[in-house]
Design an enzyme around this catalytic site. Structure first.
Site, PDB file in Angstrom:
ATOM      1  N   ASP A  56       2.881  -6.856   1.672  1.00  0.00           N
ATOM      2  CA  ASP A  56       1.378  -6.222   1.860  1.00  0.00           C
ATOM      3  C   ASP A  56       1.803  -5.230   2.980  1.00  0.00           C
ATOM      4  O   ASP A  56       0.971  -4.952   3.844  1.00  0.00           O
ATOM      5  CB  ASP A  56       0.503  -7.411   2.588  1.00  0.00           C
ATOM      6  CG  ASP A  56      -0.894  -6.957   2.301  1.00  0.00           C
ATOM      7  OD1 ASP A  56      -1.316  -5.731   1.742  1.00  0.00           O
ATOM      8  OD2 ASP A  56      -1.778  -7.766   3.230  1.00  0.00           O
ATOM      9  N   HIS A  90       0.729  -1.433   0.099  1.00  0.00           N
ATOM     10  CA  HIS A  90      -0.049  -0.065   0.012  1.00  0.00           C
ATOM     11  C   HIS A  90       1.038   1.206  -0.249  1.00  0.00           C
ATOM     12  O   HIS A  90       1.646   1.437   0.689  1.00  0.00           O
ATOM     13  CB  HIS A  90      -0.780   0.031   1.222  1.00  0.00           C
ATOM     14  CG  HIS A  90      -1.893  -1.181   1.510  1.00  0.00           C
ATOM     15  ND1 HIS A  90      -3.115  -1.082   0.864  1.00  0.00           N
ATOM     16  CD2 HIS A  90      -1.893  -2.246   1.839  1.00  0.00           C
ATOM     17  CE1 HIS A  90      -3.702  -2.001   0.941  1.00  0.00           C
ATOM     18  NE2 HIS A  90      -2.952  -2.884   1.550  1.00  0.00           N
TER      19      HIS A  90
END
Lengths: 359, 422
Positions: B313, B65
């Site tokens: 992640d 992200h």
């Protein structure tokens, strides 16, 4: 006052409580019960100390009990209520705790709707190298140690009012009935009562008593797969956490039942738990009516128990749901008001034990 | 002309199964020679003794992200790239759930304008950024994005990074996706079954009193998706596999020849729910951290190839966001700078995995999951390489991390292994 060794800086969980610690709490509470029966119900034990009640979750009964206990020990008390706080203004829970630390607080009594907050604050206080003691007054579904200890005291003091002690419960049968899954009181009680050598029987429908509870008190194998070994764990030495199960002095006896009858058969004590009405909307139960029919404690149901059976409830009670209304008020069976009275003596004992090492 | 001679390095190249000590000569960013000993090299070449160091192919992160746009307090593209570089990543695929979400070509264009040219960051050896295009508008799982247009705009593949609850939408996405020729990555999680679960349901969740998500929150939608793929046959990458039963389902689906690849995250391999005894909010992940049996099955899945790749992640969150009760904290942890050192220390240094096995999971396999040619240590190829010192100790702290966020359970700890400036 009996002299005692007490090395516990924070009280977060009963999972690692040792038998001598339970006995220390019980006999100290017995001394304070005597104090509370005097005309002047106050001792100077914690004079000059500051005890802050940080109840992030609203509470009347537990907070009042802690506050009275602190005042009976001559401590100064501070009360924090989330409604009037800065929590909605971007302050974190650690900021709140640090504010009370800066005011010179010696003991923080903490309640929060989510599990783990008292431990998080305790870890932060330790990291800051303070001497502040943290008492968990109920965190989410995790634990409520003072409630379990006052339940323990109530039961033990009923059996031997002069010398309440853990061993009195050995081989007694104690049923815990109701919403075990969502109960921090049940979790703390399971630790304390199984430590005493009592037979603990849990009863509830499967949605409120998952099978996972069967191993609750047993040490978990860190890695069930034999091919792997413990070196698979990385060197994550997080802040020391409380070991979940040290070798118990007595084998812990815990039984699960999805019907009430086997749990009540010859039981010496029956503990009922509050059922939140929202369990119906979470698909956990069809209706309060069906719950009361199957799991509600009534006079007739108690006939299967030991003739001297006593009933406990941590309050507040849903009359006519988890326990029938008349039973709750019957002093022959109900220990509910003794629990409230014991609560002050037990909390005085706990605050005294935590605070007396500081001066 | 710039030349570097790296001597006596331990070379790791999973594409050629290379794990040996040798010299490498790099000229103008291209691998010029790889030999036991390179005696003939340009006189102006910078010579570096790499004894004890690993010279490996660059690491490839399947999904992470970015805070920017929308959440620059958490991470900017600049800090993200610095973190990726510090962690040994030369390629980084970003999830589209920024604010606004990358669900149309302008989002892809914007990223390109920020990092320059072909998605490669300005200023030399910074990592190459790739963008996952959203499958649904706003990554909300309701309406299909203009997938063909996004494909032409240059997305690396399609993923929401969020579960898609609607079976009919999922079916049509799989059907439409057959003509896209780009990877599609899906996250199997039934939010209804998961509820507000912050750890995986099991004995430990019961003891800790934390809200728990049952394993079926992953396996029910996973089984349904595999059934759809059996019928439609669109290749799919299964993101964030986190349960023992999930690994089992994927293993048998692969045995039946379904066109799937799968990844788990580095945190799910390193930790299980027993670590959550600390109630450290940095252990609140999505999917939640598993039971010891889940962790064991994921490790087995990596070993036998059921799980193709380890994803990072990376999910930066600010101190204010994370300093709340465990179950109330937003899920996620940072990882770009920590994954390689901790995975190496735990699995390679302990002898459980070979170094090449780790490099397969972090470099060549994730590249293949992205339908890319993996980086390799072959003369003539770009020097997409990293230099790693497995012995170097450092303390994880806000001032040593390049990331703007420090939401990791290793914060404050001394760890071993660090990527060096090449």
């Amino acid at each position: 006052m009996v002299t005692t060794t007490w090395n516990r800086h924070h009280v977060i969980s009963l999972a690692d409580f040792q038998p001598d610690e339970y006995d220390t709490v019980l006999h100290t509470a017995a001394s304070f019960r005597e104090v509370l029966s005097r005309r002047t119900k106050k001792v100077p034990a914690l004079q000059g100390q500051v005890i802050a009640n940080l109840f992030f979750e609203p509470s009347t009964r537990t907070r009042s009990s802690f506050e009275l206990a602190a005042k009976r020990l001559s401590a100064d008390t501070l009360n924090f209520a989330p409604g009037t706080s800065s929590l909605t203004k971007g302050e974190t829970i650690l900021d709140t705790a640090k504010t009370y630390l800066a005011m010179g607080t010696d003991i923080m009594v903490i309640r929060h709707r989510e599990a783990g907050v008292p431990l998080m604050i305790a870890n932060e206080m330790d990291r800051l190298e303070t001497r502040v003691g943290i008492f968990n007054a109920g965190d989410g579904l995790h634990e409520h140690p003072s409630q379990a200890l006052l339940d323990l005291f109530t039961i033990c003091a009923l059996i031997d009012p002069e010398k309440p002690r853990l061993s009195l419960l050995k081989d007694k049968k104690i049923a815990i009935v109701g919403d075990i899954l969502h109960s921090r009181v049940a979790r703390s009680n399971i630790w304390s009562l199984t430590a005493s050598g009592a037979e603990v029987h849990l009863a509830a429908p499967p949605t409120l008593l998952p099978k996972l509870f069967a191993d609750f008190v047993h040490p978990q194998q860190p890695f069930p797969d034999k091919k792997s070994n413990s070196s698979t764990f990385p060197s994550l030495s997080l802040t020391p956490s409380l070991p979940h199960s040290l070798t118990p002095s007595l084998p812990r006896k815990l039984f699960l039942h999805w019907s009430l009858e086997p749990a009540l058969q010859n039981a010496d004590f029956v503990m009922t738990l509050r059922l939140q009405k929202e369990r119906m909307t979470q698909h956990l139960l069809p209706s309060l009516r069906e719950y009361h029919q199957r799991y509600g404690i009534t006079r007739e149901r108690l006939e299967a128990c030991h003739p001297d059976v006593k009933v406990l409830h941590p309050g507040p009670v849903n009359r006519g749901v988890e326990i029938s209304s008349d039973l709750m008020d019957d002093p022959k069976f109900s220990l509910i008001s003794q629990q409230v009275t014991s609560g002050v003596a037990v909390r005085m004992a706990l605050l005294y034990l935590m605070g007396s090492g500081k001066s | 002309m710039s030349s570097f001679l790296l001597q006596h390095a331990r070379l790791l190249d999973p594409t050629s199964e290379t794990d040996r000590t040798a010299d490498v000569l790099i000229v103008d960013g291209v691998i010029h020679a790889v030999e036991e000993t390179i005696a003939a090299f340009p006189s102006e070449a910078e010579v570096r003794d790499c004894t004890g160091l690993v010279l490996g192919t660059g690491l490839v992160d399947l999904y992470s992200h970015s805070g920017e746009p929308g959440f620059e307090d958490r991470e900017t593209l600049h800090s993200l790239m610095a973190a990726a570089q510090a962690g040994g990543f030369t390629r980084l695929a970003l999830l589209p759930d920024t604010h606004p979400a990358v669900d149309n070509p302008s989002g892809v264009e914007w990223l390109r304008s920020q990092v320059g040219g072909e998605g490669r960051g300005k200023g030399g050896s910074v990592p190459q950024l790739y963008q996952w295009g959203a499958l649904t508008l706003g990554a909300k799982g309701e309406h299909m994005t203009e997938l063909m247009e996004l494909a032409e705009a240059g997305v690396v593949g399609f993923a929401d990074g969020q579960p898609i609850a609607s079976g009919s939408l999922l079916r049509r996405l799989l059907e439409y996706g057959q003509m896209l020729q780009k990877p599609i990555a899906l996250y199997c999680c039934d939010r209804g079954l998961a509820g507000n679960g912050a750890v995986r349901e099991g004995l430990e969740s019961i003891r800790l009193g934390l809200p728990a998500s049952p394993a079926i929150a992953e396996t029910v939608p996973l089984a349904a998706l595999l059934e759809c793929i059996t019928e439609i046959k669109t290749p799919v990458h299964l993101m964030r596999v986190s349960t023992a039963r999930g690994v089992e389902l994927i293993r048998s689906a692969k045995a039946q020849g379904l066109p799937i690849t799968a990844s788990t995250t580095w945190m799910h391999l390193l930790l299980n729910v027993t670590a959550a005894k600390s109630y450290n909010p940095s252990l609140h992940l999505d999917p939640p951290i598993g039971n010891p049996t889940d962790q064991a099955a994921l490790l087995q899945g990596i070993q036998d190839g059921t799980i193709d790749a380890i994803a990072i992640d990376h999910t930066p969150l600010t101190y204010e966001e994370k300093t709340v009760a465990f179950s109330e904290s937003p899920a996620g942890a940072i990882g770009l700078e920590l994954a390689l050192p901790l995975l190496w220390q735990t699995f390679v240094a302990s002898g459980q995995w070979t170094a090449l096995s780790l490099w397969h999971s972090l470099s060549s396999n994730p590249a293949r999951c992205l339908h890319q040619t993996p980086p390799s240590l072959t003369p003539g190829q770009p020097a997409e390489l990293i230099l790693f010192d497995p012995q170097k100790s450092w303390k994880v702290a806000p001032e040593t991390l390049k990331s703007r966020s420090s939401n990791t359970p290793w914060l404050g700890q001394e760890i071993q292994g660090r990527v060096l400036q090449l």
